[in-house]
Design a protein around this motif. Structure first.
Motif, PDB file in Angstrom:
ATOM      1  N   MET A   1     -33.832 -43.471 -37.186  1.00 16.65           N
ATOM      2  CA  MET A   1     -32.548 -44.156 -37.335  1.00 16.65           C
ATOM      3  C   MET A   1     -32.355 -45.139 -36.190  1.00 16.65           C
ATOM      4  O   MET A   1     -32.774 -44.907 -35.058  1.00 16.65           O
ATOM      5  CB  MET A   1     -31.389 -43.155 -37.359  1.00 16.65           C
ATOM      6  CG  MET A   1     -31.181 -42.375 -36.083  1.00 16.65           C
ATOM      7  SD  MET A   1     -29.729 -41.291 -36.187  1.00 16.65           S
ATOM      8  CE  MET A   1     -29.727 -40.600 -34.513  1.00 16.65           C
ATOM      9  N   ASN A   2     -31.739 -46.251 -36.512  1.00 20.14           N
ATOM     10  CA  ASN A   2     -31.393 -47.276 -35.535  1.00 20.14           C
ATOM     11  C   ASN A   2     -30.196 -46.784 -34.724  1.00 20.14           C
ATOM     12  O   ASN A   2     -29.161 -46.422 -35.291  1.00 20.14           O
ATOM     13  CB  ASN A   2     -31.056 -48.571 -36.278  1.00 20.14           C
ATOM     14  CG  ASN A   2     -30.837 -49.751 -35.352  1.00 20.14           C
ATOM     15  OD1 ASN A   2     -30.515 -49.593 -34.176  1.00 20.14           O
ATOM     16  ND2 ASN A   2     -31.005 -50.952 -35.893  1.00 20.14           N
ATOM     17  N   ILE A   3     -30.328 -46.757 -33.388  1.00 18.89           N
ATOM     18  CA  ILE A   3     -29.220 -46.238 -32.570  1.00 18.89           C
ATOM     19  C   ILE A   3     -28.382 -47.346 -31.938  1.00 18.89           C
ATOM     20  O   ILE A   3     -27.458 -47.055 -31.168  1.00 18.89           O
ATOM     21  CB  ILE A   3     -29.742 -45.305 -31.460  1.00 18.89           C
ATOM     22  CG1 ILE A   3     -30.565 -46.086 -30.427  1.00 18.89           C
ATOM     23  CG2 ILE A   3     -30.532 -44.147 -32.042  1.00 18.89           C
ATOM     24  CD1 ILE A   3     -30.902 -45.275 -29.192  1.00 18.89           C
ATOM     25  N   ARG A   4     -28.646 -48.605 -32.267  1.00 18.89           N
ATOM     26  CA  ARG A   4     -27.925 -49.695 -31.616  1.00 18.89           C
ATOM     27  C   ARG A   4     -26.406 -49.576 -31.799  1.00 18.89           C
ATOM     28  O   ARG A   4     -25.647 -49.807 -30.862  1.00 18.89           O
ATOM     29  CB  ARG A   4     -28.414 -51.045 -32.151  1.00 18.89           C
ATOM     30  CG  ARG A   4     -29.802 -51.438 -31.646  1.00 18.89           C
ATOM     31  CD  ARG A   4     -30.338 -52.646 -32.400  1.00 18.89           C
ATOM     32  NE  ARG A   4     -31.626 -53.071 -31.872  1.00 18.89           N
ATOM     33  CZ  ARG A   4     -32.779 -52.486 -32.161  1.00 18.89           C
ATOM     34  NH1 ARG A   4     -32.800 -51.430 -32.968  1.00 18.89           N
ATOM     35  NH2 ARG A   4     -33.910 -52.926 -31.649  1.00 18.89           N
ATOM     36  N   ARG A   5     -25.974 -49.253 -32.985  1.00 19.15           N
ATOM     37  CA  ARG A   5     -24.535 -49.163 -33.245  1.00 19.15           C
ATOM     38  C   ARG A   5     -23.992 -47.750 -33.044  1.00 19.15           C
ATOM     39  O   ARG A   5     -22.825 -47.494 -33.343  1.00 19.15           O
ATOM     40  CB  ARG A   5     -24.251 -49.624 -34.681  1.00 19.15           C
ATOM     41  CG  ARG A   5     -24.643 -51.071 -34.937  1.00 19.15           C
ATOM     42  CD  ARG A   5     -24.240 -51.521 -36.335  1.00 19.15           C
ATOM     43  NE  ARG A   5     -24.667 -52.898 -36.606  1.00 19.15           N
ATOM     44  CZ  ARG A   5     -24.422 -53.554 -37.728  1.00 19.15           C
ATOM     45  NH1 ARG A   5     -23.742 -52.942 -38.701  1.00 19.15           N
ATOM     46  NH2 ARG A   5     -24.846 -54.790 -37.906  1.00 19.15           N
ATOM     47  N   ARG A   6     -24.827 -46.864 -32.526  1.00 19.68           N
ATOM     48  CA  ARG A   6     -24.407 -45.471 -32.395  1.00 19.68           C
ATOM     49  C   ARG A   6     -24.290 -45.026 -30.937  1.00 19.68           C
ATOM     50  O   ARG A   6     -23.996 -43.883 -30.668  1.00 19.68           O
ATOM     51  CB  ARG A   6     -25.395 -44.575 -33.136  1.00 19.68           C
ATOM     52  CG  ARG A   6     -25.399 -44.831 -34.647  1.00 19.68           C
ATOM     53  CD  ARG A   6     -26.347 -43.904 -35.379  1.00 19.68           C
ATOM     54  NE  ARG A   6     -26.121 -43.950 -36.810  1.00 19.68           N
ATOM     55  CZ  ARG A   6     -26.889 -44.590 -37.681  1.00 19.68           C
ATOM     56  NH1 ARG A   6     -27.936 -45.269 -37.246  1.00 19.68           N
ATOM     57  NH2 ARG A   6     -26.623 -44.567 -38.967  1.00 19.68           N
ATOM     58  N   THR A   7     -24.575 -45.940 -30.009  1.00 21.06           N
ATOM     59  CA  THR A   7     -24.384 -45.623 -28.602  1.00 21.06           C
ATOM     60  C   THR A   7     -22.944 -45.953 -28.197  1.00 21.06           C
ATOM     61  O   THR A   7     -22.201 -46.589 -28.936  1.00 21.06           O
ATOM     62  CB  THR A   7     -25.361 -46.432 -27.725  1.00 21.06           C
ATOM     63  OG1 THR A   7     -25.160 -47.831 -27.959  1.00 21.06           O
ATOM     64  CG2 THR A   7     -26.806 -46.066 -28.039  1.00 21.06           C
ATOM     65  N   LEU A   8     -22.564 -45.534 -27.018  1.00 13.11           N
ATOM     66  CA  LEU A   8     -21.238 -45.828 -26.477  1.00 13.11           C
ATOM     67  C   LEU A   8     -21.390 -46.614 -25.182  1.00 13.11           C
ATOM     68  O   LEU A   8     -21.833 -46.065 -24.172  1.00 13.11           O
ATOM     69  CB  LEU A   8     -20.465 -44.529 -26.215  1.00 13.11           C
ATOM     70  CG  LEU A   8     -20.029 -43.738 -27.458  1.00 13.11           C
ATOM     71  CD1 LEU A   8     -19.359 -42.434 -27.039  1.00 13.11           C
ATOM     72  CD2 LEU A   8     -19.103 -44.567 -28.329  1.00 13.11           C
ATOM     73  N   PRO A   9     -20.978 -47.893 -25.169  1.00 11.97           N
ATOM     74  CA  PRO A   9     -20.521 -48.686 -26.328  1.00 11.97           C
ATOM     75  C   PRO A   9     -21.706 -49.090 -27.200  1.00 11.97           C
ATOM     76  O   PRO A   9     -22.854 -48.996 -26.766  1.00 11.97           O
ATOM     77  CB  PRO A   9     -19.879 -49.905 -25.667  1.00 11.97           C
ATOM     78  CG  PRO A   9     -20.666 -50.085 -24.415  1.00 11.97           C
ATOM     79  CD  PRO A   9     -20.972 -48.695 -23.930  1.00 11.97           C
TER      80      PRO A   9
ATOM     81  N   LEU B   1     -24.594 -51.245 -29.015  1.00 14.17           N
ATOM     82  CA  LEU B   1     -25.448 -52.322 -28.526  1.00 14.17           C
ATOM     83  C   LEU B   1     -25.494 -53.455 -29.550  1.00 14.17           C
ATOM     84  O   LEU B   1     -25.340 -53.225 -30.748  1.00 14.17           O
ATOM     85  CB  LEU B   1     -26.862 -51.812 -28.274  1.00 14.17           C
ATOM     86  CG  LEU B   1     -27.015 -50.677 -27.272  1.00 14.17           C
ATOM     87  CD1 LEU B   1     -28.473 -50.239 -27.194  1.00 14.17           C
ATOM     88  CD2 LEU B   1     -26.527 -51.113 -25.903  1.00 14.17           C
ATOM     89  N   PRO B   2     -25.728 -54.690 -29.102  1.00 14.75           N
ATOM     90  CA  PRO B   2     -25.872 -55.808 -30.054  1.00 14.75           C
ATOM     91  C   PRO B   2     -27.065 -55.581 -30.976  1.00 14.75           C
ATOM     92  O   PRO B   2     -28.067 -54.972 -30.584  1.00 14.75           O
ATOM     93  CB  PRO B   2     -26.103 -57.015 -29.132  1.00 14.75           C
ATOM     94  CG  PRO B   2     -25.592 -56.600 -27.786  1.00 14.75           C
ATOM     95  CD  PRO B   2     -25.818 -55.137 -27.697  1.00 14.75           C
ATOM     96  N   ASP B   3     -26.960 -56.079 -32.197  1.00 20.40           N
ATOM     97  CA  ASP B   3     -28.075 -55.955 -33.145  1.00 20.40           C
ATOM     98  C   ASP B   3     -29.322 -56.670 -32.637  1.00 20.40           C
ATOM     99  O   ASP B   3     -30.445 -56.342 -33.043  1.00 20.40           O
ATOM    100  CB  ASP B   3     -27.680 -56.531 -34.501  1.00 20.40           C
ATOM    101  CG  ASP B   3     -26.684 -55.650 -35.229  1.00 20.40           C
ATOM    102  OD1 ASP B   3     -26.585 -54.449 -34.885  1.00 20.40           O
ATOM    103  OD2 ASP B   3     -25.986 -56.163 -36.135  1.00 20.40           O
ATOM    104  N   THR B   4     -29.140 -57.653 -31.751  1.00 17.24           N
ATOM    105  CA  THR B   4     -30.273 -58.428 -31.238  1.00 17.24           C
ATOM    106  C   THR B   4     -30.896 -57.799 -29.994  1.00 17.24           C
ATOM    107  O   THR B   4     -31.701 -58.438 -29.319  1.00 17.24           O
ATOM    108  CB  THR B   4     -29.835 -59.860 -30.918  1.00 17.24           C
ATOM    109  OG1 THR B   4     -28.718 -59.826 -30.023  1.00 17.24           O
ATOM    110  CG2 THR B   4     -29.442 -60.608 -32.181  1.00 17.24           C
ATOM    111  N   SER B   5     -30.518 -56.567 -29.690  1.00 14.60           N
ATOM    112  CA  SER B   5     -31.119 -55.868 -28.547  1.00 14.60           C
ATOM    113  C   SER B   5     -32.598 -55.614 -28.822  1.00 14.60           C
ATOM    114  O   SER B   5     -32.961 -55.083 -29.870  1.00 14.60           O
ATOM    115  CB  SER B   5     -30.401 -54.546 -28.288  1.00 14.60           C
ATOM    116  OG  SER B   5     -29.049 -54.760 -27.982  1.00 14.60           O
ATOM    117  N   ILE B   6     -33.440 -55.983 -27.857  1.00 17.32           N
ATOM    118  CA  ILE B   6     -34.885 -55.862 -28.011  1.00 17.32           C
ATOM    119  C   ILE B   6     -35.356 -54.520 -27.448  1.00 17.32           C
ATOM    120  O   ILE B   6     -34.933 -54.089 -26.384  1.00 17.32           O
ATOM    121  CB  ILE B   6     -35.606 -57.012 -27.286  1.00 17.32           C
ATOM    122  CG1 ILE B   6     -35.166 -58.365 -27.857  1.00 17.32           C
ATOM    123  CG2 ILE B   6     -37.120 -56.852 -27.379  1.00 17.32           C
ATOM    124  CD1 ILE B   6     -35.455 -58.552 -29.314  1.00 17.32           C
ATOM    125  N   GLY B   7     -36.233 -53.877 -28.187  1.00 21.36           N
ATOM    126  CA  GLY B   7     -36.791 -52.618 -27.709  1.00 21.36           C
ATOM    127  C   GLY B   7     -36.974 -51.623 -28.835  1.00 21.36           C
ATOM    128  O   GLY B   7     -36.640 -51.878 -29.997  1.00 21.36           O
TER     129      GLY B   7
END
Length: 473
Positions: free
Chosen positions: A281-289, A291-297
């Motif tokens: 699962m993609n955790i970019r939108r599940r961290t606090l706060p 993360l941007p969708d364009t976060s690399i990694g």
């Protein structure tokens, strides 16, 4: 043409090899790019994909083909100014040396097969020929990305890309493709990558143990199944329950694949081994706060669901969806939201501890599911239209489900890899075939025939001296 015959006849011959470097020198303060902790724990594998582009303008196929390849090269160079880590080399387990060494770029010609021939009956083994590196070997694993253009005689192109999993997940691949295609076409806003992962999830300076992977490839075979959007709607209605009234399409499809694969395995083995599925699962939108969708990694997490037995020796689909949703919710609460604390490594180790113990057990059937659904990979328009087809390339590991979008209609395409005996049962499962089509053609035959008529009319009336040998659809 049968898929085995196609794979045998088709030849891909490389004609050039270049290194595309950033058009500007990477500043000294950006030369040492740090991995995040999640990157460090990622397996040393390639994430391979192929994008297929038909020839839209047949007025001068040779010139148009040459233009497209050169345009990809010219646009890649300035694109790498912002995406500079991809032009560097992996230095060690902590960092990338952003030395502007460049992206390896091959040009290849496809012999004995036309694009539409391939798209009529896609083949998992033939797909590998379009890739710039052998995904079975560890060669050039210090590179972050490799590219290969494969030009068919009809002018169509297959763009094969291999990203290092040490820095790339589905979200990163999507950002890379959106950024590159946006720069090439000039049709969209500039994509700005965010390099925040290592500051939020600092790497460990000492060597750390990667999580265990059970990568069994002995006697495996891969098949493609496509779930039409309308069939997924019916499947979601079937698997809905009080606990999960609105299942996602990935939950519905992966649960059906898991159930049918487990039935096949148990039928062949005669045992009722515990069946487990790990889902990415993609955790970019599940961290606090978030993360941007364009976060690399490699910003992914995993959750595990177990198929508990009942009197029927198989769990019903709605129960499997519930198990997945419970696993996802627990992972979000106990994993994604705690990663930014001081004990991130401990949190990750706890996550992998259970998976590792299950992987080592002989009485457990372990399935792995990954998904790029929702990543927008079909938006990769370099100026000559969106891809006719975009596909993941199976790595051939036993008990894996690789899910991706269909081009239209909210469908899902699944590359399923099982051992040969299990696949022989799985691919004939009536419950599966109620919702999925086995390796349907990518192209619409009727529209292709109409296109052929239009081409013939143009050749006859507009340019009677046209070389008809180029018409190899």
């Amino acid at each position: 043409m049968g898929c085995n015959k196609l794979a045998t006849l088709m030849k891909v011959a490389r004609v050039t090899r270049d290194y595309i470097k950033p058009s500007s020198i990477t500043p000294p303060h950006l030369r040492n790019f740090k991995f995040s902790l999640l990157d460090q724990l990622a397996p040393s594998l390639y994430a391979p994909m192929v994008f297929f582009y038909p020839m839209q303008d047949i007025s001068n196929i040779k010139a148009a083909t040459s233009y497209r390849v050169n345009h990809l090269k010219r646009s890649l160079s300035p694109f790498l100014n912002r995406f500079y880590p991809f032009a560097g080399r992996i230095k060690d387990h902590v960092s990338i040396d952003c030395n502007d060494a460049g992206v390896e770029f091959f040009e290849a010609k496809v012999i004995n097969t036309c694009l539409n021939d391939f798209l009529r009956l896609p083949n998992a083994n033939a797909l590998k020929q379009f890739l710039p590196v052998d995904i079975e070997s560890n060669k050039s694993m210090d590179h972050l990305v490799h590219v290969q253009t494969n030009t068919f005689e009809c002018g169509g192109m297959a763009l094969g890309i291999c990203w290092s999993h040490k820095i790339t997940d589905g979200g990163t691949a999507s950002t890379f493709m959106k950024g590159w295609s946006s720069m090439a076409s000039g049709l969209g806003d500039e994509v700005v990558p965010e390099y925040v992962a290592s500051s939020l999830f600092p790497p460990m300076d000492s060597s750390i143990k990667q999580h265990a992977l059970k990568l069994d490839k002995d006697r495996t075979t891969t098949r493609r199944f496509v779930f039409d959007g309308s069939k997924i709607v019916k499947l979601k209605d079937k698997v809905a329950s009080k606990e999960v009234p609105k299942p996602t399409r990935v939950e519905a499809v992966s649960s059906l694949l898991w159930q049918c694969a487990t039935k096949a395995s148990r039928a062949n083995s005669g045992s009722q081994a515990l069946s487990v599925m790990s889902q990415s699962m993609n955790i970019r939108r599940r961290t606090l706060p978030p993360l941007p969708d364009t976060s690399i990694g490699n910003l992914v997490g995993y959750y595990i669901a177990k198929m508990e037995e009942n009197s029927d020796h198989i769990m019903h689909l709605e129960d499997l969806v519930t198990k997945q949703r419970q696993g996802k919710t627990e992972a979000i609460n106990n994993y994604a939201k705690k990663l930014q604390g001081n004990d991130a490594y401990v949190v990750i180790q706890e996550l992998f501890k259970e998976a590792g113990s299950l992987l080592r057990r002989d009485d457990v059937e372990f399935f792995k599911c990954l998904s790029t659904c929702g990543d927008g990979l079909y938006d990769a328009d370099f100026g000559w239209g969106k891809p006719a087809w975009q596909s993941l390339v199976s790595l051939g590991y036993k008990n894996t489900f690789a899910l991706s979008e269909t081009k239209e209609g909210g469908g899902i395409e699944a590359w399923v890899t099982l051992n040969e005996d299990d696949m022989a049962i799985f691919e004939h499962d009536l419950n599966l075939l109620q919702f999925a089509s086995s390796n349907p053609s990518v192209i619409e035959i009727q529209s292709e025939q109409e296109l052929l008529k239009q081409v013939e009319r143009r050749l006859i009336f507009d340019d009677p001296t046209y070389d008809f040998t180029l018409l190899t659809w």
